[in-house]
Design a protein around this motif. Structure first.
Motif, PDB file in Angstrom:
ATOM      1  N   THR A 125       0.835  -1.198   0.000  1.00  0.00           N
ATOM      2  CA  THR A 125       0.000   0.000   0.000  1.00  0.00           C
ATOM      3  C   THR A 125       0.872   1.252   0.000  1.00  0.00           C
ATOM      4  OG1 THR A 125      -1.642  -1.226   1.284  1.00  0.00           O
ATOM      5  CG2 THR A 125      -1.846   1.168   1.269  1.00  0.00           C
ATOM      6  N   VAL A 126       0.485   2.221  -0.815  1.00  0.00           N
ATOM      7  CA  VAL A 126       1.141   3.522  -0.811  1.00  0.00           C
ATOM      8  C   VAL A 126       0.111   4.556  -0.402  1.00  0.00           C
ATOM      9  CG1 VAL A 126       2.287   5.306  -2.187  1.00  0.00           C
ATOM     10  CG2 VAL A 126       2.819   2.896  -2.594  1.00  0.00           C
ATOM     11  N   VAL A 127       0.437   5.341   0.600  1.00  0.00           N
ATOM     12  CA  VAL A 127      -0.418   6.447   1.027  1.00  0.00           C
ATOM     13  C   VAL A 127       0.169   7.721   0.417  1.00  0.00           C
ATOM     14  CG1 VAL A 127      -1.373   7.733   2.974  1.00  0.00           C
ATOM     15  CG2 VAL A 127      -0.956   5.264   3.186  1.00  0.00           C
ATOM     16  N   THR A 162       3.647   2.331   2.748  1.00  0.00           N
ATOM     17  CA  THR A 162       4.693   3.338   2.598  1.00  0.00           C
ATOM     18  C   THR A 162       4.016   4.623   2.147  1.00  0.00           C
ATOM     19  OG1 THR A 162       5.082   2.673   0.299  1.00  0.00           O
ATOM     20  CG2 THR A 162       6.452   1.630   2.005  1.00  0.00           C
ATOM     21  N   THR A 163       4.787   5.696   1.990  1.00  0.00           N
ATOM     22  CA  THR A 163       4.184   6.982   1.632  1.00  0.00           C
ATOM     23  C   THR A 163       4.845   7.591   0.400  1.00  0.00           C
ATOM     24  OG1 THR A 163       5.670   8.283   3.020  1.00  0.00           O
ATOM     25  CG2 THR A 163       3.636   7.469   4.051  1.00  0.00           C
ATOM     26  N   ALA A 164       4.119   8.535  -0.193  1.00  0.00           N
ATOM     27  CA  ALA A 164       4.611   9.348  -1.300  1.00  0.00           C
ATOM     28  C   ALA A 164       3.933  10.707  -1.173  1.00  0.00           C
ATOM     29  CB  ALA A 164       4.275   8.701  -2.638  1.00  0.00           C
ATOM     30  N   THR A 165       4.598  11.755  -1.651  1.00  0.00           N
ATOM     31  CA  THR A 165       4.014  13.094  -1.548  1.00  0.00           C
ATOM     32  C   THR A 165       4.161  13.860  -2.864  1.00  0.00           C
ATOM     33  OG1 THR A 165       6.048  14.128  -0.755  1.00  0.00           O
ATOM     34  CG2 THR A 165       4.524  13.270   0.918  1.00  0.00           C
ATOM     35  N   THR A 194       2.718  -1.737  -6.329  1.00  0.00           N
ATOM     36  CA  THR A 194       1.683  -1.250  -5.420  1.00  0.00           C
ATOM     37  C   THR A 194       0.382  -1.993  -5.675  1.00  0.00           C
ATOM     38  OG1 THR A 194       2.680   0.958  -5.351  1.00  0.00           O
ATOM     39  CG2 THR A 194       0.373   0.804  -4.696  1.00  0.00           C
ATOM     40  N   ASP A 195      -0.209  -2.528  -4.603  1.00  0.00           N
ATOM     41  CA  ASP A 195      -1.506  -3.198  -4.702  1.00  0.00           C
ATOM     42  C   ASP A 195      -2.653  -2.211  -4.494  1.00  0.00           C
ATOM     43  OD1 ASP A 195      -0.364  -5.816  -5.003  1.00  0.00           O
ATOM     44  OD2 ASP A 195       0.068  -5.778  -2.851  1.00  0.00           O
TER      45      ASP A 195
END
Length: 197
Positions: free
Chosen positions: A5-7, A45-48, A64-65
């Motif tokens: 998962t990417v937030v 994990t994260t991305a901005t 990424t799922d």
């Protein structure tokens, strides 16, 4: 294998608003990811917005799922190239959960094919949410409420076979509908409605 998962977050309010920064010193995206990471089945994990390619490179999205998208203040700053890249991955099967004001994000508008402009009134009315895939793991454990042409419903579940309660769907035309309600939650979480032949 965990759900990768990417937030994704704009990460603007945390930088410009002292109140928001005091509540989310590490950013809302990190707070959401930390909560998700308490589940052993999720690897978040994260991305901005500020990262190169907004943190959503081809390689990252390929691994990424599920992508959670938090947007509010600067939807227009997201590059069209990244929007098309995310849309392509969604069409290939990646999950997308749009949070907060993300209804007005470029990616949501691209996938919905509409301007997604909202109009509302505060009149205590119910909201309908359609479940495209009610067998998806996110709906696991919910019970189903089925409505007939008479607009009377009975809740039933294999988990709670003796718990049936009537409900109504006033104002609906002759339809067959089903609503999923999570255990312990009074309001509908997802529903699907289809016209009856």
């Amino acid at each position: 294998m965990p759900i990768r998962t990417v937030v994704w977050g704009e990460n603007i309010h945390e930088q410009t608003n002292e109140v928001v920064r005091s509540i989310y010193p590490n950013g809302m995206h990190n707070t959401i990811a930390a909560a998700l990471n308490t589940e052993s089945a999720i690897e978040a994990t994260t991305a901005t917005l500020q990262e190169p390619e907004h943190g959503l490179s081809v390689e990252r999205l390929a691994n990424t799922d599920v992508l959670l998208w938090w947007g509010h203040k600067d939807h227009g700053a997201v590059s069209d190239e990244v929007v098309e890249r995310v849309a392509k991955r969604v069409w290939e099967g990646m999950g997308l959960i749009v949070l907060h004001s993300g209804h007005f994000s470029k990616i949501f508008k691209r996938l919905m094919g509409t301007p997604c402009a909202l109009k509302w009134r505060e009149a205590g009315e119910r909201e309908r949410v359609w479940a495209i895939n009610p067998r998806h793991p996110i709906a696991e454990g919910s019970k189903r409420i089925s409505c007939s042409r008479t607009r009377k419903c009975m809740a039933s579940s294999s988990r709670f076979p003796s718990r049936s309660k009537p409900c109504s769907s006033p104002g609906l035309p002759a339809v067959k509908c089903s609503v999923r309600v999570s255990p312990g939650v009074a309001a509908p979480v997802t529903s699907s409605i289809s016209a009856r032949p």
